[in-house]
Design an enzyme around this catalytic site. Structure first.
Site, PDB file in Angstrom:
ATOM      1  N   HIS A   1      37.894 -46.138  29.647  1.00 43.40           N
ATOM      2  CA  HIS A   1      37.087 -44.957  30.053  1.00 43.40           C
ATOM      3  C   HIS A   1      36.849 -45.272  31.780  1.00 43.40           C
ATOM      4  O   HIS A   1      37.110 -46.261  32.224  1.00 43.40           O
ATOM      5  CB  HIS A   1      35.654 -45.016  29.428  1.00 43.40           C
ATOM      6  CG  HIS A   1      34.853 -46.369  29.318  1.00 43.40           C
ATOM      7  ND1 HIS A   1      35.040 -47.072  28.207  1.00 43.40           N
ATOM      8  CD2 HIS A   1      34.303 -46.955  30.037  1.00 43.40           C
ATOM      9  CE1 HIS A   1      34.572 -48.197  28.354  1.00 43.40           C
ATOM     10  NE2 HIS A   1      34.014 -48.165  29.709  1.00 43.40           N
TER      11      HIS A   1
ATOM     12  N   GLN B   1      30.202 -42.740  30.234  1.00 42.56           N
ATOM     13  CA  GLN B   1      31.710 -43.343  30.361  1.00 42.56           C
ATOM     14  C   GLN B   1      32.381 -42.461  29.645  1.00 42.56           C
ATOM     15  O   GLN B   1      32.335 -42.243  28.476  1.00 42.56           O
ATOM     16  CB  GLN B   1      31.684 -44.672  29.724  1.00 42.56           C
ATOM     17  CG  GLN B   1      30.675 -45.594  30.518  1.00 42.56           C
ATOM     18  CD  GLN B   1      30.402 -46.990  29.534  1.00 42.56           C
ATOM     19  OE1 GLN B   1      29.741 -46.845  28.698  1.00 42.56           O
ATOM     20  NE2 GLN B   1      30.792 -47.985  30.334  1.00 42.56           N
TER      21      GLN B   1
ATOM     22  N   ARG C   1      41.288 -58.702  33.563  1.00 40.80           N
ATOM     23  CA  ARG C   1      40.616 -58.959  31.903  1.00 40.80           C
ATOM     24  C   ARG C   1      40.443 -57.295  31.609  1.00 40.80           C
ATOM     25  O   ARG C   1      39.899 -56.431  32.087  1.00 40.80           O
ATOM     26  CB  ARG C   1      39.260 -59.576  32.316  1.00 40.80           C
ATOM     27  CG  ARG C   1      38.569 -59.598  30.951  1.00 40.80           C
ATOM     28  CD  ARG C   1      36.953 -59.734  31.236  1.00 40.80           C
ATOM     29  NE  ARG C   1      36.135 -59.673  29.895  1.00 40.80           N
ATOM     30  CZ  ARG C   1      35.611 -58.460  29.414  1.00 40.80           C
ATOM     31  NH1 ARG C   1      35.603 -57.462  30.066  1.00 40.80           N
ATOM     32  NH2 ARG C   1      34.820 -58.491  28.262  1.00 40.80           N
TER      33      ARG C   1
ATOM     34  N   ASP D   1      39.266 -54.546  29.924  1.00 46.77           N
ATOM     35  CA  ASP D   1      38.241 -54.208  29.095  1.00 46.77           C
ATOM     36  C   ASP D   1      38.372 -53.139  28.136  1.00 46.77           C
ATOM     37  O   ASP D   1      38.811 -51.986  28.225  1.00 46.77           O
ATOM     38  CB  ASP D   1      36.924 -53.852  29.925  1.00 46.77           C
ATOM     39  CG  ASP D   1      35.708 -53.932  29.079  1.00 46.77           C
ATOM     40  OD1 ASP D   1      35.178 -55.066  28.819  1.00 46.77           O
ATOM     41  OD2 ASP D   1      35.238 -52.746  28.981  1.00 46.77           O
TER      42      ASP D   1
ATOM     43  N   GLU E   1      40.628 -57.942  25.989  1.00 43.43           N
ATOM     44  CA  GLU E   1      39.028 -57.954  25.585  1.00 43.43           C
ATOM     45  C   GLU E   1      38.982 -57.177  24.233  1.00 43.43           C
ATOM     46  O   GLU E   1      39.012 -55.783  24.416  1.00 43.43           O
ATOM     47  CB  GLU E   1      38.335 -57.463  26.701  1.00 43.43           C
ATOM     48  CG  GLU E   1      36.534 -57.666  26.151  1.00 43.43           C
ATOM     49  CD  GLU E   1      35.945 -56.610  25.483  1.00 43.43           C
ATOM     50  OE1 GLU E   1      35.057 -56.663  25.021  1.00 43.43           O
ATOM     51  OE2 GLU E   1      36.545 -55.297  25.604  1.00 43.43           O
TER      52      GLU E   1
ATOM     53  N   HIS F   1      28.421 -62.878  28.582  1.00 43.56           N
ATOM     54  CA  HIS F   1      27.385 -62.170  28.910  1.00 43.56           C
ATOM     55  C   HIS F   1      26.863 -61.337  27.767  1.00 43.56           C
ATOM     56  O   HIS F   1      26.018 -60.508  27.883  1.00 43.56           O
ATOM     57  CB  HIS F   1      27.892 -61.219  29.994  1.00 43.56           C
ATOM     58  CG  HIS F   1      28.990 -60.215  29.516  1.00 43.56           C
ATOM     59  ND1 HIS F   1      30.343 -60.571  29.160  1.00 43.56           N
ATOM     60  CD2 HIS F   1      29.159 -58.747  29.454  1.00 43.56           C
ATOM     61  CE1 HIS F   1      31.121 -59.448  28.854  1.00 43.56           C
ATOM     62  NE2 HIS F   1      30.200 -58.400  28.791  1.00 43.56           N
ATOM     63  N   ASP F   2      27.841 -60.898  26.791  1.00 38.70           N
ATOM     64  CA  ASP F   2      27.439 -60.183  25.600  1.00 38.70           C
ATOM     65  C   ASP F   2      26.530 -60.646  24.399  1.00 38.70           C
ATOM     66  O   ASP F   2      26.427 -61.865  24.497  1.00 38.70           O
ATOM     67  CB  ASP F   2      28.738 -59.676  25.042  1.00 38.70           C
ATOM     68  CG  ASP F   2      28.738 -57.896  24.929  1.00 38.70           C
ATOM     69  OD1 ASP F   2      27.865 -57.407  24.685  1.00 38.70           O
ATOM     70  OD2 ASP F   2      29.757 -57.505  24.956  1.00 38.70           O
TER      71      ASP F   2
ATOM     72  N   ARG G   1      20.352 -57.967  26.028  1.00 39.38           N
ATOM     73  CA  ARG G   1      21.400 -58.748  26.676  1.00 39.38           C
ATOM     74  C   ARG G   1      21.203 -59.584  27.998  1.00 39.38           C
ATOM     75  O   ARG G   1      21.497 -60.530  28.283  1.00 39.38           O
ATOM     76  CB  ARG G   1      22.766 -58.340  26.728  1.00 39.38           C
ATOM     77  CG  ARG G   1      23.368 -57.703  25.481  1.00 39.38           C
ATOM     78  CD  ARG G   1      24.547 -56.862  25.528  1.00 39.38           C
ATOM     79  NE  ARG G   1      24.297 -55.555  26.185  1.00 39.38           N
ATOM     80  CZ  ARG G   1      25.233 -54.741  26.381  1.00 39.38           C
ATOM     81  NH1 ARG G   1      26.559 -55.209  25.943  1.00 39.38           N
ATOM     82  NH2 ARG G   1      25.183 -53.607  27.094  1.00 39.38           N
TER      83      ARG G   1
END
Length: 624
Positions: free
Chosen positions: A167, A235, A265, A267, A309, A379-380, A501
């Site tokens: 997106h 998004q 990376r 995503d 990812e 980070h998630d 998070r």
């Protein structure tokens, strides 16, 4: 007289010929029926040739070096560090001042969390991108970015950044043109005139963020369209069935590669292809697209790796590293989510039987031209990806085990050492995801005395030693090397308070970092322990990711065991997941190849007692 072909053009032609079998059959299957396919193919080759022509000379030399050393990223000297720029140093220029710190730790791979220009306001942590060719102005400029990439390259460090494929932000130039009625750009997205098709799709789709972004479509009355928005309203999902989108993204990839990016990376890749009647995740066309994108990088920027990812179950994740006809031709890296989940599961239960079953049953002992990105925290949030079938295989309830883990790591289960926060509770299934820093989930925040703090430190080092010995590139999330605990300040920030998070996205504590070599505190002990783990990893050739990894039963439900089988000899990894002493038979270890009884991690001999190898609480041993 025919014009002489330059050496650069000859190299391009050779690389195009090498990767053509990986590229064009995929494109033909995806787009070959379209009347404009021949023109698209010609435009793509011109874009690849242009990207190669624009590539700086030093990056072309790097392409050649990595062509000659294709296992460069599988070597045990690789170790990664992941951070948000603003939370690490405030700016890209600030990163330059902290490279000595990363080098001191032993880092050779640096992942700058989302740094491309995001939409203003809520940007899903930077993953709602409005311009792929500009840096977030809060961090600096593209010139600053190039300065960082050069400085990293000079130190032998590889640079990774995020490229969101599913997106764009609704403020992206493509989306703005679509919103104004441009039919060509409306075809870049998935837009519908009525809610009929969205309602049909919704019957089989799942919600990614049910609390904050329910549903998968958004109605925009001003433009008279229903737009596919898997993640958030802002998004807009790209239409990868349109070859123009493929071409645009290839040009973006080459632009970023030529700015010095080593690892892209990619995503949210699982969601790239839509098919009615499915979850619209991990469809076969996704793997065709990713193989084709990988081929494009190999042609015009051969030094660049693709990290895909896809946080999904093992059977669904492994194809992102290339399986079947995509073997060795798709992603070079993918996150080993199962290793992370099983670490936390075994730590809570003090029992490795589920871990041994999952990791030993669902994963091959090696991969072709690919390996894992191994991690304990990121980070998630943590989703408890434990299937009912795997749980039943070791005699437990899948739903019950997931509920136990959520309660344990939220900090509500009696006797837990952990302190976390719930994230995105699914009322329909009862599943609860968890946020929290490595140190807080490992018990450092709740420890009330020196003994409790020591156990937390040992749990943290157990995790770092596990991902360092597993096959792949270990990734350390910023602050985990200093045992940073939960940051509750996010609750006072209106932009973050709704998203737990942020509890594990603290700002770097440079005062703690300054004391890392001399203090006798948990942060300093964790730093020095982590640095030693990475140094011993570099020195242990058997940990090359090309060597087989075989999970074996230790016969003790408290101890995880696996072999790294190399021509130089076997390393037997032993990990005690309890706060009590454990033992294993000496004869068992020797039979599995640990003939010397030498610990490669401590670089010291292991002395058996009465035919038993004694393992202290949370011991981690790389036995040779």
């Amino acid at each position: 007289m025919a014009k002489a072909i330059s050496a650069d053009d000859q190299i391009f032609d050779l690389r195009l010929a090498r990767s053509a079998p990986d590229l064009f059959p995929m494109l033909e299957a995806l787009y070959g029926a379209r009347p404009d396919y021949a023109g698209f193919r010609d435009r793509l080759v011109r874009a690849l040739r242009r990207g190669w022509a624009d590539r700086p000379d030093d990056l072309k030399r790097l392409d050649l070096r990595r062509d000659l050393e294709p296992d460069w990223f599988q070597r045990p000297g690789m170790a990664g560090y992941v951070f948000y720029i603003d939370r690490f140093t405030g700016s890209l220029r600030g990163v330059l001042d902290k490279l000595d710190y990363l080098e001191d730790l032993g880092i050779t791979y640096v992942h700058l969390m989302p740094c491309l220009k995001p939409r203003p306001g809520d940007s899903d942590g930077g993953y709602s991108v409005m311009d792929y060719r500009r840096i977030n102005p809060a961090f600096g400029t593209m010139a600053d970015f190039e300065a960082v990439s050069r400085a990293l390259r000079d130190r032998g460090m590889s640079l990774c950044i995020d490229l969101v494929l599913n997106h764009t932000a609704k403020e992206h130039a493509w989306a703005k043109k679509a919103a104004k009625g441009d039919a060509a750009y409306q075809d870049y997205y998935l837009m519908f005139d009525t809610p009929d098709m969205p309602r049909l799709y919704e019957q089989t789709l799942v919600e990614v963020f049910p609390d904050t972004a329910p549903g998968n479509f958004t109605h925009y009355p001003a433009i008279g369209k229903w737009v596919w928005t898997t993640f958030n309203e802002h998004q807009w999902d790209l239409n990868w069935a349109n070859p123009a989108v493929f071409l645009e993204i290839v040009e973006v990839m080459l632009f970023l590669a030529n700015k010095g990016v080593d690892v892209l990376r990619l995503d949210a890749v699982a969601f790239m292809w839509k098919r009615m009647g499915t979850r619209c995740q991990s469809e076969p066309e996704v793997h065709m697209l990713l193989q084709a994108l990988r081929a494009c990088s190999r042609i015009a920027s051969a030094a660049v790796l693709h990290l895909e990812e896809a946080i999904v179950a093992p059977a669904e994740m492994l194809p992102y590293l290339g399986r079947g006809r995509h073997d060795g031709r798709e992603g070079n890296l993918a996150y080993h989510n199962s290793l992370m989940v099983q670490f936390w599961s075994a730590l809570a239960t003090r029992d490795v039987r589920l871990m041994t079953h999952v990791l030993g049953t669902h994963f091959p002992d090696r991969l072709t031209n690919a390996t894992y990105a191994t991690y304990i925290r990121c980070h998630d949030d943590i989703g408890w990806a434990v299937t009912d079938e795997d749980a039943a295989a070791v005699g437990v309830s899948g739903h019950g085990h997931r509920a136990f883990l959520s309660g344990f790591y939220e900090g509500t289960f009696p006797g837990t050492f952990a302190k976390g926060a719930l994230f995105q509770v699914n009322q329909a299934t009862g599943d609860k995801r968890i946020s929290g820093s490595f140190a807080s989930l490992a018990g450092l925040e709740t420890a009330v005395d020196e003994a409790g703090r020591d156990l937390a430190v040992q749990r943290i080092l157990l995790g770092h030693a596990l991902i360092a010995a597993w096959s792949g590139i270990p990734l350390i999330y910023m602050g985990d090397e200093l045992a940073l605990t939960n940051d509750y300040g996010y609750l006072d920030d209106p932009d973050h308070a709704h998203d737990s998070r942020w509890i594990h996205r603290p700002r770097m504590d440079w005062a703690l970092a300054e004391a890392r070599h001399g203090a006798d505190t948990p942060p300093a002990r964790v730093f020095r322990g982590t640095k030693t783990i990475l140094a011993r990893r570099r020195a242990t050739r058997a940990l090359h990711a090309g060597h087989p990894l075989r999970v074996v039963s230790s016969g003790n439900p408290a101890v995880l065991a696996f072999q790294r089988v190399a021509p130089t000899g076997t390393v037997l990894g032993l990990f005690n997941f309890t706060e009590g002493w454990q033992s294993l038979p000496e004869a068992w270890a020797r039979a599995l190849g640990a003939g010397r009884l030498h610990d490669a991690l401590s670089d010291a001999p292991v002395t058996p007692h009465h035919g038993q190898i004694a393992l202290p609480p949370y011991a981690r041993v790389w036995l040779t």
